[in-house]
Enzyme design. Sequence first.
Site, PDB file in Angstrom:
ATOM      1  N   LYS A  38     -31.294  12.709  23.360  1.00 15.39           N
ATOM      2  CA  LYS A  38     -30.492  12.273  22.216  1.00 15.39           C
ATOM      3  C   LYS A  38     -31.298  12.403  20.927  1.00 15.39           C
ATOM      4  O   LYS A  38     -32.513  12.629  20.956  1.00 15.39           O
ATOM      5  CB  LYS A  38     -30.041  10.826  22.402  1.00 15.39           C
ATOM      6  CG  LYS A  38     -31.175   9.822  22.519  1.00 15.39           C
ATOM      7  CD  LYS A  38     -30.656   8.426  22.809  1.00 15.39           C
ATOM      8  CE  LYS A  38     -31.818   7.441  22.936  1.00 15.39           C
ATOM      9  NZ  LYS A  38     -31.354   6.062  23.190  1.00 15.39           N
ATOM     10  N   TYR A 264     -44.196   8.120  -9.594  1.00 13.63           N
ATOM     11  CA  TYR A 264     -43.164   7.229 -10.109  1.00 13.63           C
ATOM     12  C   TYR A 264     -43.697   5.811 -10.293  1.00 13.63           C
ATOM     13  O   TYR A 264     -44.466   5.308  -9.469  1.00 13.63           O
ATOM     14  CB  TYR A 264     -41.965   7.201  -9.153  1.00 13.63           C
ATOM     15  CG  TYR A 264     -41.128   8.456  -9.204  1.00 13.63           C
ATOM     16  CD1 TYR A 264     -40.611   8.923 -10.411  1.00 13.63           C
ATOM     17  CD2 TYR A 264     -40.843   9.178  -8.053  1.00 13.63           C
ATOM     18  CE1 TYR A 264     -39.835  10.076 -10.460  1.00 13.63           C
ATOM     19  CE2 TYR A 264     -40.073  10.326  -8.089  1.00 13.63           C
ATOM     20  CZ  TYR A 264     -39.572  10.769  -9.305  1.00 13.63           C
ATOM     21  OH  TYR A 264     -38.810  11.909  -9.349  1.00 13.63           O
TER      22      TYR A 264
END
Length: 369
Positions: A38, A264
């Site tokens: 999965k 940032y």
Amino acid sequence: MPKARETVLEIDLNALTHNYNYLRSKLDKDVKLMAVVKAFGYGSDVAGIAHKLTELGADYFAVAYTNEGVALREAGIETPILVLHPQSSNFKAIIDHCLEPSLYSEFVLREFIQTAEKQGQKNYPVHIKFNTGLNRLGFAEKETGIVRDLLKGSEAVKATSFFSHLAASEDWREREFTLMQIHTFRRIAIKLYDELGYRPFLHICNTSGIINYPKAHFDMVRSGIGLYGFGNDKPEDEKLKPIATLKTIVSQIHQMEKGETLGYNRAFKASKPTKTATLPLGHADGINRQYGNGRAGVFINGQYAPIIGNVCMDMIMVDITGIDCAEGDEVIVFGGPQHAVEFAAKGNTISYELITGISQRVKRILVNN
């Protein structure tokens, strides 16, 4: 292996082979192995992984959702595939692609029987999930009568397996709870064997269950994280080989003067002359903000370079002061000198979240194929 020239996730199929063989060595020869693929093969390359596991002899595959099973069928996988969390809106697609659903409640069992009857099915293989303590999905023990009546009341479906899921099989402090789950599961199965008149095969062990509870292997075991090189325990990690190495390159090198800031919110301020490298990956690629500001780092030419400042969407910056490197040089984020477990721990998370979170925009490369 060739040096990376862009951000790539290398998938080592030799390592996958090693892990598969190691886990198989824990099993009696008549115990089946279900490979859990999965989430894009735990963030790797699901088609490449599934084809290799087919070659190695995997008996079953497991996926979370129907579209994952459909993708495997479209990739040419013919091995039986269990869908662990099917939704009733996808039941026709499950039948159309010869997938096998996990049915975990009266609602989904009734819905699937109704769909199978409309499709003219007979003895369509289904897997009945029981909740023995994880309290996530599954019939309760007191609902075995519902399971019996619904299965006996229709010829459209037939139980191929009964299964459950262990909540803490890696934690020896929870051994009493795990043994309780195993005993509850066995009790449910024996009761239903008698009432149904046939014997679906049984499975409850995940990777840690395979290793820690050999008497609970029953007819089949399921392995996910172990196939990808993680044993949920340091001694077991050392016996397995992580299949994935995340690599990138140095895009640009900067020389910062004392007092200059980077990134940032100016989250990093140079306390001394500092050389930095900008790398082309960021939180959109799965290297999230919790790894920034010195908490984690990468390896460049064998030397550790901490991530500095805030992680950006597409870039991170690292401190390469004292490291001999150049623009275009290869960078290893995890794998090789830095185990993914170590990297994940620096971000206060686990290997599962790290490896399954690597964005699909990162190029996958199969090596040792």
